[in-house]
Enzyme design. Sequence first.
Site, short mmCIF file in Angstrom:
data_model
loop_
_atom_site.label_atom_id
_atom_site.label_comp_id
_atom_site.label_asym_id
_atom_site.label_seq_id
_atom_site.Cartn_x
_atom_site.Cartn_y
_atom_site.Cartn_z
N GLY A 52 0.86 -0.85 0.19
CA GLY A 52 -0.12 0.06 0.08
C GLY A 52 0.96 1.33 0.35
O GLY A 52 -0.34 2.34 -0.46
N GLU A 70 5.76 -5.47 2.61
CA GLU A 70 4.65 -6.35 0.86
C GLU A 70 4.86 -4.88 0.08
O GLU A 70 3.54 -4.34 -0.40
CB GLU A 70 4.09 -6.91 1.01
CG GLU A 70 3.87 -8.48 1.34
CD GLU A 70 2.16 -9.05 1.81
OE1 GLU A 70 2.34 -9.30 0.72
OE2 GLU A 70 2.16 -9.30 2.68
N GLY A 115 4.62 -4.24 -2.84
CA GLY A 115 4.59 -4.12 -4.81
C GLY A 115 4.62 -3.12 -5.61
O GLY A 115 5.39 -3.14 -6.41
N ARG A 116 3.38 -1.83 -5.44
CA ARG A 116 3.88 -0.65 -6.66
C ARG A 116 4.88 -0.18 -6.15
O ARG A 116 5.66 0.41 -7.85
CB ARG A 116 2.64 0.22 -5.94
CG ARG A 116 2.04 1.29 -6.64
CD ARG A 116 1.89 2.43 -5.96
NE ARG A 116 -0.03 1.94 -5.19
CZ ARG A 116 -1.11 1.88 -5.77
NH1 ARG A 116 -1.29 2.95 -6.64
NH2 ARG A 116 -2.22 1.54 -5.27
N ARG A 144 -6.04 1.70 -15.04
CA ARG A 144 -6.74 2.73 -13.74
C ARG A 144 -6.88 4.51 -14.08
O ARG A 144 -7.88 4.09 -13.40
CB ARG A 144 -4.92 3.43 -14.06
CG ARG A 144 -4.60 1.97 -13.08
CD ARG A 144 -2.96 1.85 -11.61
NE ARG A 144 -3.29 2.66 -10.35
CZ ARG A 144 -2.82 3.57 -10.41
NH1 ARG A 144 -2.82 4.27 -11.56
NH2 ARG A 144 -3.72 4.05 -9.45
N TYR A 175 -10.07 4.00 -11.96
CA TYR A 175 -9.65 5.01 -10.59
C TYR A 175 -10.00 6.42 -10.76
O TYR A 175 -9.51 6.63 -10.43
CB TYR A 175 -8.79 4.54 -10.33
CG TYR A 175 -8.37 2.98 -10.12
CD1 TYR A 175 -9.42 2.67 -9.35
CD2 TYR A 175 -7.26 2.94 -10.63
CE1 TYR A 175 -9.18 1.28 -9.18
CE2 TYR A 175 -6.96 1.04 -10.33
CZ TYR A 175 -8.20 0.43 -9.34
OH TYR A 175 -8.19 -0.66 -9.02
N CYS A 190 -14.47 0.60 -27.40
CA CYS A 190 -15.95 1.95 -27.99
C CYS A 190 -17.10 1.83 -26.71
O CYS A 190 -17.36 1.16 -26.67
CB CYS A 190 -16.71 1.00 -29.11
SG CYS A 190 -16.67 -0.64 -28.27
N TYR A 227 -0.58 -2.26 -11.42
CA TYR A 227 -1.77 -2.58 -12.75
C TYR A 227 -2.01 -2.33 -14.10
O TYR A 227 -2.66 -1.77 -14.13
CB TYR A 227 -2.35 -1.84 -10.85
CG TYR A 227 -2.25 -2.21 -9.34
CD1 TYR A 227 -2.56 -3.06 -8.87
CD2 TYR A 227 -1.30 -1.22 -9.18
CE1 TYR A 227 -2.72 -3.57 -7.24
CE2 TYR A 227 -1.12 -1.36 -7.42
CZ TYR A 227 -1.49 -2.66 -6.94
OH TYR A 227 -1.72 -2.70 -5.24
#
Length: 230
Positions: A45, A85, A87-88, A124, A128, A154, A182
């Site tokens: 996170g 962790e 990750g991002r 994304r 988002y 489309c 992501y």
Amino acid sequence: GLDCHIGSQITSVEPYLEALDRLLDLLRALWNEGIEIRHLDLGGGVGIRYQNEQPPDPAEFVATVHARLQESLGVDAGRCQLWFEFGRAIAGPAGALITRVEYLKPTAARHFAIVDAAMNDLLRPSLYDAYHAVLPVTPREGVAQTWDLVGPVCESGDWLARDRDLALAEGDLLAITEAGAYGMVMSSNYNSRSRAAEIMADGREAWVVRERESFAQQMAGEHRLPPQAG
């Protein structure tokens, strides 16, 4: 162990300190019951810089959380490991989506740059309303105009960036940055679009680490029904 995940794209250490305090309360209760805990995992996170965010320095972040652990447990801090962790924070800045400008469509209201990437490649922004910086691979001379980067799918939600000041011409290559997290993992075959190739680069060297998907590969799982008798 005890593991938690408190959210995503968090740009300060305070929420993790609060989460650690909650885990430590549970840890002590379990220790009092004779249940040995070998690790505390604060999960992922941690945010990255997409636009104006100011995420914490990873080393300072870990040091701050570790200091809270030491302060709270004292000599017992060595009884369990502290895990993260990221990750991002690791993958996000390492990846970019490279796309080509196919058409330019200036209108009285807005200017649209239609590119060969789409929402199926990088979901994304559409999902988002996420911001990704857009950089020309080869900067072009000329007066910049304000463009919306949109794809050929489309859907009215098929956009990758809005209100970007760029000097563009058809055929230009653009890099949509911070796409390593992501990006490919959320891509799809929507509109029968094949997934992009993945290239790993190190200086002037590059390797194909995932081949571009073909339409035949998309159809490989389909099976024809046997002909009906009679």
